[in-house]
Motif scaffolding. Sequence first.
Motif, PDB file in Angstrom:
ATOM      1  N   UNK A   8      62.392 117.249 134.245  1.00 59.14           N
ATOM      2  CA  UNK A   8      62.406 117.195 135.717  1.00 59.14           C
ATOM      3  C   UNK A   8      61.025 117.538 136.273  1.00 59.14           C
ATOM      4  N   UNK A   9      60.394 118.565 135.733  1.00 62.16           N
ATOM      5  CA  UNK A   9      59.050 118.948 136.161  1.00 62.16           C
ATOM      6  C   UNK A   9      58.078 117.798 135.900  1.00 62.16           C
ATOM      7  N   UNK A  10      58.158 117.190 134.719  1.00 63.14           N
ATOM      8  CA  UNK A  10      57.283 116.068 134.385  1.00 63.14           C
ATOM      9  C   UNK A  10      57.486 114.876 135.296  1.00 63.14           C
ATOM     10  N   UNK A  15      55.663 111.430 139.849  1.00 62.64           N
ATOM     11  CA  UNK A  15      55.894 110.932 141.207  1.00 62.64           C
ATOM     12  C   UNK A  15      54.766 111.385 142.137  1.00 62.64           C
ATOM     13  N   UNK A  16      54.357 112.643 142.026  1.00 60.65           N
ATOM     14  CA  UNK A  16      53.284 113.167 142.878  1.00 60.65           C
ATOM     15  C   UNK A  16      51.977 112.419 142.644  1.00 60.65           C
ATOM     16  N   UNK A  17      51.599 112.231 141.377  1.00 62.71           N
ATOM     17  CA  UNK A  17      50.350 111.526 141.067  1.00 62.71           C
ATOM     18  C   UNK A  17      50.437 110.076 141.533  1.00 62.71           C
ATOM     19  N   UNK A  18      51.556 109.420 141.261  1.00 62.32           N
ATOM     20  CA  UNK A  18      51.729 108.028 141.690  1.00 62.32           C
ATOM     21  C   UNK A  18      51.686 107.887 143.199  1.00 62.32           C
ATOM     22  N   UNK A  39      48.177 117.515 146.406  1.00 58.92           N
ATOM     23  CA  UNK A  39      49.147 116.672 145.690  1.00 58.92           C
ATOM     24  C   UNK A  39      48.689 116.455 144.255  1.00 58.92           C
ATOM     25  N   UNK A  40      47.398 116.193 144.071  1.00 58.87           N
ATOM     26  CA  UNK A  40      46.857 116.017 142.721  1.00 58.87           C
ATOM     27  C   UNK A  40      47.008 117.283 141.888  1.00 58.87           C
ATOM     28  N   UNK A  41      46.724 118.430 142.508  1.00 59.72           N
ATOM     29  CA  UNK A  41      46.836 119.700 141.786  1.00 59.72           C
ATOM     30  C   UNK A  41      48.278 119.954 141.363  1.00 59.72           C
ATOM     31  N   UNK A  42      49.229 119.687 142.251  1.00 57.07           N
ATOM     32  CA  UNK A  42      50.632 119.851 141.877  1.00 57.07           C
ATOM     33  C   UNK A  42      51.007 118.914 140.734  1.00 57.07           C
ATOM     34  N   UNK A  43      50.642 117.638 140.862  1.00 58.23           N
ATOM     35  CA  UNK A  43      50.992 116.655 139.833  1.00 58.23           C
ATOM     36  C   UNK A  43      50.417 117.019 138.476  1.00 58.23           C
TER      37      UNK A  43
END
Length: 90
Positions: A8-10, A15-18, A39-43
């Motif tokens: 789920x985390x992956x 989704x965040x990076x995309x 967003x990038x940092x989270x992804x």
Amino acid sequence: MIETLALIIGITGIIAIGLNFLLEATNSLKEDHKAFGWINLYGSTALCIYAIISKAWLFAVLNGLLILIGIYGLTKIYSNTKIKFKIKSD
């Protein structure tokens, strides 16, 4: 259980990076570099956690590097941000 949580985390990281690249490609973020950075940092962080749990060490190193670059970028953005205080006078 931990594998499901890691998956789920992956998936949220992917989704965040995309989403971030889609927003950038369509110029939807305009000049909002902070949003792109967060967003990038989270992804990258989510994908690094997934890689560590999955023991995909090269992928973990790659995302660890992206985390460091993301932190550096956000530090640069926020160090250039001026904080404005407004004092109300009655």
